[in-house]
Write a protein that holds these residues in place. Sequence first.
Motif, mmCIF file in Angstrom:
data_model
loop_
_atom_site.group_PDB
_atom_site.id
_atom_site.type_symbol
_atom_site.label_atom_id
_atom_site.label_comp_id
_atom_site.label_asym_id
_atom_site.label_seq_id
_atom_site.Cartn_x
_atom_site.Cartn_y
_atom_site.Cartn_z
ATOM 1 N N ASN A 178 -8.486 -0.438 -11.982
ATOM 2 C CA ASN A 178 -8.493 -1.169 -10.901
ATOM 3 C C ASN A 178 -7.791 -0.082 -9.812
ATOM 4 N N PHE A 209 -9.259 3.189 -7.057
ATOM 5 C CA PHE A 209 -8.720 2.791 -5.589
ATOM 6 C C PHE A 209 -7.972 4.830 -5.390
ATOM 7 N N TYR A 228 -17.235 -0.302 -4.370
ATOM 8 C CA TYR A 228 -15.859 -0.464 -4.605
ATOM 9 C C TYR A 228 -15.713 -1.499 -3.485
ATOM 10 N N TYR A 245 -17.880 -3.581 -5.576
ATOM 11 C CA TYR A 245 -17.077 -4.600 -7.340
ATOM 12 C C TYR A 245 -15.811 -5.438 -6.909
ATOM 13 N N LEU A 246 -14.872 -5.106 -5.898
ATOM 14 C CA LEU A 246 -13.206 -5.578 -5.381
ATOM 15 C C LEU A 246 -14.054 -7.395 -5.744
ATOM 16 N N ALA A 279 -12.023 -10.521 -7.852
ATOM 17 C CA ALA A 279 -11.993 -11.573 -7.479
ATOM 18 C C ALA A 279 -12.127 -12.910 -7.530
ATOM 19 N N MET A 282 -7.014 -8.360 -7.113
ATOM 20 C CA MET A 282 -7.704 -8.064 -7.235
ATOM 21 C C MET A 282 -6.894 -6.994 -7.870
ATOM 22 N N PHE A 283 -5.376 -6.485 -7.901
ATOM 23 C CA PHE A 283 -4.376 -5.981 -8.940
ATOM 24 C C PHE A 283 -3.945 -6.200 -9.666
#
Length: 127
Positions: free
Chosen positions: A8, A12, A49, A52-53, A57, A119-120
Amino acid sequence: MRRLHAVNVALFSILLISLGVMVLLVYTDSDSTFGIVTVVGCLVYLFLYLVYLAIFALMKTLKMERSEKKLRFFKVLAWFGALSVIDIATSYLISSEVHAYNFFVTFGIAVGITFFDVMFFKQRRYS
């Protein structure tokens, strides 16, 4: 200490670089074929993206405990309420009109704020 997802972070970073290039190309008003292809490519990458996130999540949210899901639900409602009040107040001060589509934006921001760590980060915040 919570660790970041390396994939990620890399995705990003690529997103930030591509957005910088896109802003530069749009700001310089480049009408070349390369500029148009680059801007379209950056927008496609941004969309992919975000998808995907959202999927990432959602998958991590499904694995959460029920109590944590409940807590995050109330957190989304609280952020949505606060941001909606701020949006309505600024709309009345600026233009005296409130548009219904502004609530979609505030809901998206509330969900993003609430699920940012899902998410991160690899570890849960409440453990």
